[in-house]
Write an enzyme that holds these catalytic residues in place. Structure first.
Site, PDB file in Angstrom:
ATOM      1  N   PHE A  34       0.859  -1.195   0.000  1.00 37.50           N
ATOM      2  CA  PHE A  34       0.000   0.000   0.000  1.00 37.50           C
ATOM      3  C   PHE A  34       0.895   1.246   0.000  1.00 37.50           C
ATOM      4  O   PHE A  34       1.855   1.318   0.769  1.00 37.50           O
ATOM      5  CB  PHE A  34      -0.889  -0.037   1.242  1.00 37.50           C
ATOM      6  CG  PHE A  34      -2.016   0.955   1.206  1.00 37.50           C
ATOM      7  CD1 PHE A  34      -3.186   0.683   0.525  1.00 37.50           C
ATOM      8  CD2 PHE A  34      -1.907   2.160   1.876  1.00 37.50           C
ATOM      9  CE1 PHE A  34      -4.230   1.595   0.505  1.00 37.50           C
ATOM     10  CE2 PHE A  34      -2.947   3.078   1.864  1.00 37.50           C
ATOM     11  CZ  PHE A  34      -4.108   2.799   1.167  1.00 37.50           C
ATOM     12  N   ASP A  47       1.794  -5.021   8.653  1.00 35.19           N
ATOM     13  CA  ASP A  47       0.606  -4.181   8.582  1.00 35.19           C
ATOM     14  C   ASP A  47      -0.597  -5.122   8.413  1.00 35.19           C
ATOM     15  O   ASP A  47      -0.646  -5.917   7.465  1.00 35.19           O
ATOM     16  CB  ASP A  47       0.726  -3.223   7.388  1.00 35.19           C
ATOM     17  CG  ASP A  47      -0.412  -2.212   7.336  1.00 35.19           C
ATOM     18  OD1 ASP A  47      -1.521  -2.536   7.804  1.00 35.19           O
ATOM     19  OD2 ASP A  47      -0.198  -1.109   6.809  1.00 35.19           O
ATOM     20  N   TYR A  80     -11.033   1.167  10.495  1.00 33.82           N
ATOM     21  CA  TYR A  80     -12.268   1.455   9.734  1.00 33.82           C
ATOM     22  C   TYR A  80     -12.581   0.429   8.656  1.00 33.82           C
ATOM     23  O   TYR A  80     -13.558   0.568   7.949  1.00 33.82           O
ATOM     24  CB  TYR A  80     -12.229   2.863   9.129  1.00 33.82           C
ATOM     25  CG  TYR A  80     -10.981   3.210   8.342  1.00 33.82           C
ATOM     26  CD1 TYR A  80     -10.822   2.767   7.034  1.00 33.82           C
ATOM     27  CD2 TYR A  80      -9.971   3.982   8.901  1.00 33.82           C
ATOM     28  CE1 TYR A  80      -9.691   3.076   6.308  1.00 33.82           C
ATOM     29  CE2 TYR A  80      -8.826   4.304   8.192  1.00 33.82           C
ATOM     30  CZ  TYR A  80      -8.693   3.846   6.887  1.00 33.82           C
ATOM     31  OH  TYR A  80      -7.564   4.153   6.177  1.00 33.82           O
ATOM     32  N   LYS A  81     -11.745  -0.595   8.503  1.00 28.77           N
ATOM     33  CA  LYS A  81     -12.014  -1.605   7.477  1.00 28.77           C
ATOM     34  C   LYS A  81     -12.813  -2.744   8.132  1.00 28.77           C
ATOM     35  O   LYS A  81     -13.983  -2.562   8.458  1.00 28.77           O
ATOM     36  CB  LYS A  81     -10.698  -2.063   6.858  1.00 28.77           C
ATOM     37  CG  LYS A  81     -10.054  -0.929   6.044  1.00 28.77           C
ATOM     38  CD  LYS A  81      -8.663  -1.236   5.567  1.00 28.77           C
ATOM     39  CE  LYS A  81      -8.121  -0.069   4.737  1.00 28.77           C
ATOM     40  NZ  LYS A  81      -6.657  -0.071   4.638  1.00 28.77           N
ATOM     41  N   ARG A 110     -12.274  -4.863  -7.394  1.00 32.70           N
ATOM     42  CA  ARG A 110     -12.014  -5.478  -6.093  1.00 32.70           C
ATOM     43  C   ARG A 110     -13.332  -5.689  -5.342  1.00 32.70           C
ATOM     44  O   ARG A 110     -14.129  -4.767  -5.208  1.00 32.70           O
ATOM     45  CB  ARG A 110     -11.098  -4.528  -5.317  1.00 32.70           C
ATOM     46  CG  ARG A 110     -10.434  -5.123  -4.134  1.00 32.70           C
ATOM     47  CD  ARG A 110      -9.416  -4.160  -3.564  1.00 32.70           C
ATOM     48  NE  ARG A 110     -10.055  -3.028  -2.886  1.00 32.70           N
ATOM     49  CZ  ARG A 110      -9.512  -2.357  -1.872  1.00 32.70           C
ATOM     50  NH1 ARG A 110      -8.328  -2.683  -1.422  1.00 32.70           N
ATOM     51  NH2 ARG A 110     -10.142  -1.359  -1.312  1.00 32.70           N
TER      52      ARG A 110
HETATM   53  C1  LIG Z   1      -6.049   1.156   4.473  1.00 36.68           C
HETATM   54  C2  LIG Z   1      -4.575   1.021   4.647  1.00 36.68           C
HETATM   55  C3  LIG Z   1      -3.853   2.012   5.299  1.00 36.68           C
HETATM   56  C4  LIG Z   1      -4.549   3.264   5.747  1.00 36.68           C
HETATM   57  O1  LIG Z   1      -3.730   4.158   6.392  1.00 36.68           O
HETATM   58  P1  LIG Z   1      -4.375   5.454   7.067  1.00 36.68           P
HETATM   59  O2  LIG Z   1      -3.269   6.025   7.834  1.00 36.68           O
HETATM   60  O3  LIG Z   1      -5.552   5.000   7.877  1.00 36.68           O
HETATM   61  O4  LIG Z   1      -4.876   6.334   5.974  1.00 36.68           O
HETATM   62  C5  LIG Z   1      -2.496   1.800   5.498  1.00 36.68           C
HETATM   63  N1  LIG Z   1      -1.887   0.683   5.059  1.00 36.68           N
HETATM   64  C6  LIG Z   1      -2.575  -0.289   4.408  1.00 36.68           C
HETATM   65  C7  LIG Z   1      -1.870  -1.527   3.959  1.00 36.68           C
HETATM   66  C8  LIG Z   1      -3.934  -0.136   4.171  1.00 36.68           C
HETATM   67  O5  LIG Z   1      -4.605  -1.079   3.517  1.00 36.68           O
END
Ligand SMILES: *Cc1c(COP(=O)(O)O)cnc(C)c1O
Length: 437
Positions: A128, A198, A223-224, A396
């Site tokens: 990401f 992560d 939030y996921k 997705r």
């Molecule tokens: C959704 C996601 C994030 C989100 O980071 P924020 O700091 O909440 O914006 C970070 N890393 C991964 C791998 C994600 O999927």
């Protein structure tokens, strides 16, 4: 599978009642819980109570009487049960990006002491972007470099005598590919590196065993799959044997050993509490607490193992239905076909040679599905460069075993078939892009 068989699978599903915990618009097939989880029914009333009673009446006394100050630890202990961590090992704070900054700083600082020659962070080019941006920034600051591999197979060779940290996202956001945390953490350790994970697409989606699988540091998203609401606070975990060895750089007062002593010098709190920086966002924390409770409610029904089994049955059904019912449109599976290597999402791409393989098609198909009440999402690909192969645009579809039904999967694929067969996606209105895709 027929639609009647999908309905029968839902009727026989012991986890089906968990869906009642959520407020989901009628007729909507929501396959984007991996981007923003749905609203728990308990959240609005809980926030009303926090606003009207705890804040409105209790005012500043609520920091003690309503447990506001203990939210990072209390919600952290609940999340710990979902990710294989012990009580007191995990706190809720800040965002995933900020927590990644803290843990990667700590990992690099530890290695600077233990193995100063190691100056490389290994990660994947397909990680990401925020993870790569934060890592690149820290590498610049620490005089290190970021080494990106193009596939999982290349990771062992990248773990050489220069490698300080292996930083991976357990489930890839673009493809849903699931890493073997135990094997890769062990490989990192055997090479003298630390393992940073992560969990953005794995916490709440599948069983995670941070302690048993040898992770050193972990961060994750609220939030996921945790259903904590838009921008919910994130979480951070550090292996207990490492946590007291380093003061993370965002040394704010609420990570101090005695914040209310108001002394000028920083003294880190023992344990994971030092990873808290400033004042907890109380309203957002209350919403996250409601979201996490929706997962704890599954404990009596088999917990994360049962949710994982259902998630795999849902994604397997999705894959099979697409193969059977959408054949001839050039769709290919971009997620691993093997269950053990797939997270909780199904990603599809168009073969470049197909009718829909032109630029913009994947985006337009996702838009056409949204108008039909099937919400998935689109992730942009990238053209090939001199050093890296190109990536296709991705459609997705996240399944969330707490609330996704077999009939949702059936209906989603039925709409996908209709959008492709009719050519509906080629309408100009489906090409408009908003700021968030
Ligand atoms: C959704 C996601 C994030 C989100 O980071 P924020 O700091 O909440 O914006 C970070 N890393 C991964 C791998 C994600 O999927």
């Amino acid at each position: 599978m027929t639609r009647d068989q999908a309905l029968a699978a839902d009727a026989a599903d012991p986890l089906a009642p968990l869906r009642l915990q959520f407020q989901i618009p009628d007729g909507l097939v929501y396959l984007d819980g991996n981007s923003l989880g749905v609203l728990p029914r308990s959240t609005a009333a809980r926030l009303q109570q926090v606003i009207n009673q705890e804040w409105g009446v209790g005012l500043i006394g609520s920091w003690n009487s309503a447990g506001w100050m203990a939210q990072p630890q209390n919600i952290g202990d609940k999340i710990a049960t979902l990710v294989g961590a012990g009580p007191g090992e995990l706190v809720v704070a800040d965002s995933t990006s900020v927590n990644l900054f803290k843990v990667l700083s700590a990992a690099l600082a530890l290695q600077r002491e233990d193995a100063p020659g190691r100056r490389v962070v290994v990660s994947e080019r397909s990680n990401f972007p925020t993870d790569l941006y934060i890592a690149a920034s820290l590498c610049r600051e620490h005089g290190c470099s970021l080494r990106l591999v193009d596939s999982t197979d290349e990771i062992p060779a990248a773990l050489d005598a220069d490698c300080a940290v292996l930083m991976l996202t357990q489930v890839n956001y673009r493809t849903g590919a699931l890493h073997n945390m135990a094997a890769l953490s062990a490989a990192a350790h055997a090479a003298g590196a630390l393992a940073v994970w992560d969990l953005a697409h794995s916490a709440g989606a599948l069983p995670v065993a941070l302690g048993a699988d040898g992770a050193d540091f972990a961060v994750g998203c609220g939030y996921k799959y945790l259903n904590g609401g838009p921008g919910a606070p994130a979480f951070v975990w550090v292996r207990p044997g490492l946590v007291n060895r380093f003061v993370q750089p965002l040394s704010g007062w609420l990570g101090h050993a005695a914040p209310f002593a108001f002394v000028p010098g920083y003294q880190p709190a023992p344990g994971i509490a030092r990873y808290v920086c400033g004042t907890p966002p109380v309203l957002a924390m209350a919403a996250l607490d409601c979201g996490v409770d929706t997962l704890l409610a599954a404990a009596a029904l088999g917990g994360m193992a049962a949710l994982r089994a259902k998630s795999l049955a849902l994604t397997r059904s999705f894959i099979t239905l697409v193969a059977d019912r959408c054949a001839g449109h050039g769709l290919v599976l971009a997620s691993p076909d093997a269950d053990a290597q797939r997270g909780s999402q199904v990603c599809l791409a168009f073969e470049a040679s197909s009718r829909a393989g032109q630029a913009g098609a994947a985006f337009a198909v996702v838009q056409a599905l949204t108008v039909r009440g099937v919400v998935g999402d689109f992730r942009a690909g990238a053209p090939a460069t001199a050093t890296a192969g190109g990536l296709p645009d991705i459609l997705r579809f996240g399944v969330t075993p707490l609330y996704t039904r077999f009939v949702d999967v059936w209906d989603a694929v039925d709409h996908l078939r209709a959008v492709l067969a009719s050519g509906e996606w080629q309408q100009a209105r489906f090409a408009q892009r908003g700021a968030v895709t």
